[in-house]
Design a protein around this motif. Structure first.
Motif, PDB file in Angstrom:
ATOM      1  N   ILE A 172      40.000  45.531  42.641  1.00  0.00           N
ATOM      2  CA  ILE A 172      38.905  44.558  42.543  1.00  0.00           C
ATOM      3  C   ILE A 172      39.457  43.131  42.582  1.00  0.00           C
ATOM      4  O   ILE A 172      38.903  42.243  43.249  1.00  0.00           O
ATOM      5  CB  ILE A 172      38.090  44.775  41.247  1.00  0.00           C
ATOM      6  CG1 ILE A 172      37.363  46.121  41.296  1.00  0.00           C
ATOM      7  CG2 ILE A 172      37.096  43.634  41.028  1.00  0.00           C
ATOM      8  CD1 ILE A 172      36.622  46.458  40.008  1.00  0.00           C
ATOM      9  N   PHE A 173      40.565  42.908  41.891  1.00  0.00           N
ATOM     10  CA  PHE A 173      41.143  41.568  41.832  1.00  0.00           C
ATOM     11  C   PHE A 173      41.753  41.168  43.173  1.00  0.00           C
ATOM     12  O   PHE A 173      41.606  40.023  43.614  1.00  0.00           O
ATOM     13  CB  PHE A 173      42.180  41.497  40.710  1.00  0.00           C
ATOM     14  CG  PHE A 173      41.579  41.615  39.341  1.00  0.00           C
ATOM     15  CD1 PHE A 173      41.005  40.515  38.734  1.00  0.00           C
ATOM     16  CD2 PHE A 173      41.565  42.833  38.672  1.00  0.00           C
ATOM     17  CE1 PHE A 173      40.429  40.613  37.471  1.00  0.00           C
ATOM     18  CE2 PHE A 173      40.993  42.945  37.422  1.00  0.00           C
ATOM     19  CZ  PHE A 173      40.420  41.837  36.818  1.00  0.00           C
ATOM     20  N   LEU A 174      42.444  42.088  43.829  1.00  0.00           N
ATOM     21  CA  LEU A 174      43.052  41.757  45.120  1.00  0.00           C
ATOM     22  C   LEU A 174      41.991  41.491  46.179  1.00  0.00           C
ATOM     23  O   LEU A 174      42.116  40.530  46.966  1.00  0.00           O
ATOM     24  CB  LEU A 174      43.986  42.880  45.557  1.00  0.00           C
ATOM     25  CG  LEU A 174      45.303  42.967  44.773  1.00  0.00           C
ATOM     26  CD1 LEU A 174      46.057  44.234  45.146  1.00  0.00           C
ATOM     27  CD2 LEU A 174      46.171  41.740  45.038  1.00  0.00           C
ATOM     28  N   TYR A 175      40.942  42.303  46.201  1.00  0.00           N
ATOM     29  CA  TYR A 175      39.875  42.061  47.169  1.00  0.00           C
ATOM     30  C   TYR A 175      39.097  40.790  46.820  1.00  0.00           C
ATOM     31  O   TYR A 175      38.653  40.062  47.710  1.00  0.00           O
ATOM     32  CB  TYR A 175      38.941  43.265  47.254  1.00  0.00           C
ATOM     33  CG  TYR A 175      39.458  44.372  48.148  1.00  0.00           C
ATOM     34  CD1 TYR A 175      39.923  44.088  49.422  1.00  0.00           C
ATOM     35  CD2 TYR A 175      39.483  45.704  47.718  1.00  0.00           C
ATOM     36  CE1 TYR A 175      40.415  45.103  50.251  1.00  0.00           C
ATOM     37  CE2 TYR A 175      39.962  46.714  48.536  1.00  0.00           C
ATOM     38  CZ  TYR A 175      40.434  46.402  49.800  1.00  0.00           C
ATOM     39  OH  TYR A 175      40.910  47.400  50.624  1.00  0.00           O
ATOM     40  N   GLY A 176      38.936  40.538  45.517  1.00  0.00           N
ATOM     41  CA  GLY A 176      38.296  39.293  45.100  1.00  0.00           C
ATOM     42  C   GLY A 176      39.115  38.089  45.540  1.00  0.00           C
ATOM     43  O   GLY A 176      38.577  37.090  46.034  1.00  0.00           O
ATOM     44  N   ALA A 177      40.441  38.184  45.374  1.00  0.00           N
ATOM     45  CA  ALA A 177      41.326  37.097  45.790  1.00  0.00           C
ATOM     46  C   ALA A 177      41.273  36.900  47.302  1.00  0.00           C
ATOM     47  O   ALA A 177      41.300  35.764  47.796  1.00  0.00           O
ATOM     48  CB  ALA A 177      42.751  37.404  45.349  1.00  0.00           C
ATOM     49  N   THR A 178      41.201  37.988  48.040  1.00  0.00           N
ATOM     50  CA  THR A 178      41.100  37.907  49.504  1.00  0.00           C
ATOM     51  C   THR A 178      39.793  37.244  49.916  1.00  0.00           C
ATOM     52  O   THR A 178      39.771  36.361  50.784  1.00  0.00           O
ATOM     53  CB  THR A 178      41.187  39.315  50.120  1.00  0.00           C
ATOM     54  OG1 THR A 178      42.479  39.877  49.847  1.00  0.00           O
ATOM     55  CG2 THR A 178      40.970  39.269  51.629  1.00  0.00           C
TER      56      THR A 178
END
Length: 515
Positions: A365-371
């Motif tokens: 969730i955090f990596l996709y949010g950051a992307t």
């Protein structure tokens, strides 16, 4: 307006170790605490904040190079580099309307306290930048400044209610009465709540699994210092370090894990007399009404479950960054996932096993949010001129705070029907969380069974003893300790290749503002 901006910027430039103790000194004195005790409590609080910041930076400066080495082993090369929360905060503070959110927070808090809609008095002013960033995100999608202020106001209200909700858990976990953490990172518990409830159906997840329980089960290997050393040496080997370098990392991790609970005692020593004075004042003048003092998350940093979790999740995040389709963010500066772990600690009652499982599930969730938010952060950096972003390069934050809340509400105010539905669902999730956390057992009692009742008694005894002995904890506990070498100085560089080295040349300015 310029006068207000100047005053706000001056107050913020004092820094948390100065401003927060100053506010607490005023509150304690007004509440009737003797001048000598008020001064000592305020100074001790400043020492506690400074000490915790030093040790957190020491931990991050030790772990980040290992993460960087691991990324090279994994052959990671992505086009959005990770500025971390310090980079994003520095950029956000430079935004032209930033100074308006300081009085907005005070006004909302004052109104809610006046009408008894909250018990939390938030003195954590530096995290106003979180509200500013939410405003910028909403403005980016809606092109409407009013909508930005509305969503930021909603966030402030939710944080204050979260402060009410978490207070009894924080007191149980830390032994500090009358204080709470109205921080945005705790709202990620809305996403974690249904997952945590599913873990209730797994028997092993319902057993005590905090540091005290681990030490009882596995002896010396559950000791804070030993756990830090083991995790440090394993992380060093995983990063391809030599034996000597891995052993040095082991000592550094063990040092931090040993110092965290020591410094947390200073928070207890400082806050306990202030909380008692506030409590007596409210009982005397306001018919026994309670007021909780809202401060930043480091008062929880003495819980080693928090640090064990984030260190173990470092290689997990790097692996996910490598295998997740569509991810563009190269984790580095934000790889210590405070955006997840504070909420997880409070929600699970410091159950280490649950925290690790929840971390494994939600890291994407955090990596996709950051992307997803990388273009917004990059645009903000270019608009403010705080950081020079090279052509073809993007700036992001690998452990982006509240990607769920910010995406749902920003898109909802932009008129997206799916986002309106998810925003309503998110708010219902918060209501469920609020009701559940107000009636659930305290962390020290939650996982107790007849078989392990002694663990619970030990935990209760330790918490009680910590609280009672807070006044006996002196600054001498920290005498002789070397906190040197915990900060980095960087100079601007230009590099066309996108790699972790790009971060070394970025000047985030004002990055010493505490999260």
């Amino acid at each position: 307006m310029d006068v207000l901006k100047t005053v706000v910027n001056y107050v913020l430039d004092l820094g948390a170790p100065v401003f927060v103790p100053l506010i607490m000194f005023i509150l304690a004195t007004c509440a009737g605490l003797k001048l000598k005790k008020s001064v000592l409590a305020a100074l001790t609080l400043g020492v506690a904040f400074s000490g915790m910041t030093l040790v957190v930076n020491y931990m991050m400066d030790s772990i980040s190079p290992a993460a960087k080495a691991m990324s090279k082993i994994f052959h990671l090369s992505l086009n959005a580099i990770d500025a971390g929360w310090t980079g994003v905060a520095a950029i956000t503070w430079s935004y032209k309307s930033a100074f308006l959110f300081f009085p907005l927070l005070l006004a909302i808090n004052f109104v809610m306290l006046t009408f008894n809609w909250t018990k939390t008095l938030n003195v954590d002013m530096w995290n106003v930048w979180n509200k500013i960033f939410t405003y910028v995100v909403v403005l980016y999608f809606t092109h409407n400044a009013f909508f930005g202020f509305i969503v930021a106001g909603i966030q402030i209200v939710l944080e204050l209610k979260a402060g009410d909700m978490w207070q009894r858990h924080i007191e149980d976990l830390t032994g500090m009465p009358g204080v709470t953490v109205p921080h945005f990172v705790t709202l990620f518990a809305v996403i974690l709540q249904p997952l945590n409830k599913l873990l209730d159906f797994i028997p092993i997840m319902n057993k005590p699994f905090d540091s005290a329980a681990l030490q009882k089960k596995i002896g010396i290997f559950g000791d804070n210092t030993v756990m830090g050393a083991i995790i440090g040496v394993l992380l060093g080997f995983g990063a391809g370090y030599s034996v000597s370098k891995s052993l040095n990392l082991a000592i550094q991790a063990a040092t931090a894990m040993t110092l965290f609970p020591m410094i947390s005692k200073l928070f207890m020593q400082a806050l306990s007399p202030i909380a008692d004075a506030m409590s007596n004042f409210m009982k005397k003048h306001f018919n026994g009404r309670q007021v909780f003092i809202g401060v930043d998350w480091p008062i929880l940093a003495g819980r080693n479950e928090l640090w064990v979790t984030v260190i173990i999740l470092v290689p997990v995040m790097l692996i996910f960054a490598m295998i997740l389709p569509g991810n563009t963010v190269l984790p580095f500066a934000g790889i210590i996932n405070l955006s997840f772990v504070v909420a997880a600690l409070l929600l699970t009652g410091a159950n280490l096993l649950r925290m690790l499982v929840l971390g494994l599930i939600t890291t994407p969730i955090f990596l996709y949010g950051a992307t997803y938010f990388a273009p917004i952060i990059t645009n903000l950096a270019k608009t403010t001129g705080t950081v020079k972003v090279h052509a073809g390069q993007q700036l992001s934050w690998s452990t982006f705070e509240g990607p769920d809340f910010r995406l749902f509400f920003a898109k909802a105010f932009a008129g997206e029907w799916w986002a309106i539905g998810l925003s309503v669902l998110w708010l219902l999730g918060f209501v469920w969380l609020y009701i559940d956390q107000n009636k659930i057992k305290l962390p020290s009692q939650r996982y107790a069974t007849v078989k392990n009742a002694s663990v619970t008694r030990d935990s209760n005894t330790n918490s009680s003893t910590s609280s009672k002995n807070a006044s006996n904890t002196g600054l001498d506990d920290l005498n002789g300790m070397d906190f040197g070498g915990v900060s980095k100085t960087t100079t601007a560089e230009s590099n066309d290749d996108i790699s972790l080295d790009d971060l070394d040349g970025m000047d985030f300015g004002n990055s010493n503002k505490k999260k």
